[in-house]
Design a protein around this motif. Structure first.
Motif, short mmCIF file in Angstrom:
data_model
loop_
_atom_site.label_atom_id
_atom_site.label_comp_id
_atom_site.label_asym_id
_atom_site.label_seq_id
_atom_site.Cartn_x
_atom_site.Cartn_y
_atom_site.Cartn_z
N MET A 1 0.84 -1.17 0.00
CA MET A 1 0.00 0.00 0.00
C MET A 1 0.89 1.24 0.00
O MET A 1 1.86 1.32 0.73
N THR A 2 0.55 2.21 -0.82
CA THR A 2 1.33 3.43 -0.95
C THR A 2 0.81 4.50 0.00
O THR A 2 -0.39 4.70 0.12
N ASN A 3 1.73 5.18 0.67
CA ASN A 3 1.37 6.28 1.55
C ASN A 3 1.61 7.58 0.77
O ASN A 3 2.73 7.92 0.46
N VAL A 4 0.55 8.31 0.44
CA VAL A 4 0.64 9.54 -0.34
C VAL A 4 0.34 10.72 0.56
O VAL A 4 -0.65 10.72 1.29
N THR A 5 1.22 11.73 0.52
CA THR A 5 1.05 12.94 1.30
C THR A 5 1.14 14.14 0.37
O THR A 5 1.97 14.16 -0.54
N THR A 6 0.30 15.12 0.59
CA THR A 6 0.35 16.36 -0.19
C THR A 6 1.15 17.40 0.57
O THR A 6 0.93 17.61 1.77
N LYS A 7 2.10 18.04 -0.11
CA LYS A 7 2.93 19.10 0.47
C LYS A 7 2.90 20.31 -0.45
O LYS A 7 2.71 20.17 -1.66
N ILE A 8 3.08 21.49 0.09
CA ILE A 8 3.18 22.71 -0.69
C ILE A 8 4.59 23.26 -0.55
O ILE A 8 5.10 23.41 0.56
N LEU A 9 5.23 23.51 -1.70
CA LEU A 9 6.57 24.07 -1.68
C LEU A 9 6.52 25.52 -1.21
O LEU A 9 5.56 26.24 -1.51
N ASP A 10 7.54 25.95 -0.49
CA ASP A 10 7.58 27.34 -0.04
C ASP A 10 8.04 28.25 -1.18
O ASP A 10 8.26 27.79 -2.31
N ALA A 11 8.21 29.52 -0.91
CA ALA A 11 8.54 30.51 -1.93
C ALA A 11 9.89 30.24 -2.59
O ALA A 11 10.14 30.69 -3.71
N LYS A 12 10.76 29.49 -1.93
CA LYS A 12 12.07 29.17 -2.49
C LYS A 12 12.09 27.78 -3.14
O LYS A 12 13.13 27.27 -3.50
N GLY A 13 10.94 27.13 -3.25
CA GLY A 13 10.85 25.81 -3.88
C GLY A 13 11.21 24.67 -2.97
O GLY A 13 11.47 23.56 -3.42
N ARG A 14 11.22 24.88 -1.67
CA ARG A 14 11.59 23.85 -0.71
C ARG A 14 10.36 23.12 -0.19
O ARG A 14 9.28 23.68 -0.11
N VAL A 15 10.57 21.89 0.18
CA VAL A 15 9.53 21.08 0.80
C VAL A 15 10.17 20.33 1.97
O VAL A 15 11.32 19.92 1.89
N THR A 16 9.44 20.16 3.05
CA THR A 16 9.94 19.37 4.17
C THR A 16 9.33 17.99 4.11
O THR A 16 8.18 17.81 3.73
N LEU A 17 10.11 17.01 4.48
CA LEU A 17 9.64 15.63 4.47
C LEU A 17 9.20 15.18 5.85
O LEU A 17 8.59 14.13 5.99
N GLY A 18 9.53 15.94 6.87
CA GLY A 18 9.18 15.60 8.23
C GLY A 18 10.37 15.10 9.02
O GLY A 18 11.42 14.74 8.45
N THR A 19 10.23 15.05 10.31
CA THR A 19 11.34 14.68 11.19
C THR A 19 11.79 13.24 11.00
O THR A 19 12.92 12.89 11.34
N LYS A 20 10.93 12.41 10.44
CA LYS A 20 11.30 11.01 10.17
C LYS A 20 12.55 10.93 9.29
O LYS A 20 13.33 9.99 9.39
N TYR A 21 12.75 11.92 8.42
CA TYR A 21 13.87 11.91 7.49
C TYR A 21 14.97 12.91 7.86
O TYR A 21 15.92 13.08 7.12
N ALA A 22 14.85 13.54 9.00
CA ALA A 22 15.82 14.55 9.42
C ALA A 22 17.23 13.98 9.49
O ALA A 22 17.45 12.89 10.01
N GLY A 23 18.18 14.70 8.92
CA GLY A 23 19.58 14.31 8.99
C GLY A 23 20.00 13.24 8.01
O GLY A 23 21.17 12.86 7.98
N GLN A 24 19.10 12.72 7.19
CA GLN A 24 19.44 11.67 6.24
C GLN A 24 19.99 12.28 4.95
O GLN A 24 19.62 13.37 4.55
N THR A 25 20.89 11.54 4.30
CA THR A 25 21.38 11.90 2.98
C THR A 25 20.41 11.31 1.96
O THR A 25 20.02 10.15 2.08
#
Length: 92
Positions: free
Chosen positions: A1-25
């Protein structure tokens, strides 16, 4: 099953993935304009890459780690004098 999340990019084109991915390459593949792929990666030093490219060495390492975990050690003791005998033939 696929987990789909909707995110909105900020004014600089950035998106956050959440703390689950913090610090990962990650590697970002944006070669297809309709699909951006973000893959978590593990980086290794170039001088250690040979181990991942050499199947025989990898298998020997895995077997050695398994033997150590299983406490399967050799009964023979090292022959230090024999191993160092060649030093007498080396010119300074």
């Amino acid at each position: 099953m696929t987990n789909v999340t909707t995110k909105i990019l900020d004014a600089k084109g950035r998106v956050t993935l959440g703390t689950k991915y913090a610090g990962q390459t990650v590697v970002i593949d944006d070669s297809n304009p309709g699909c951006i792929i973000i893959k978590p990666m593990v980086m290794i030093p170039a001088e250690e890459a040979w181990l991942y490219e050499n199947k025989e060495a990898r298998n020997l390492l895995r077997q050695g780690l398994k033997d150590a975990t299983d406490r399967n050690f050799t009964e023979a003791t090292p022959d230090v004098d024999g191993d160092l005998a060649w030093l007498g033939d080396v010119e300074e």
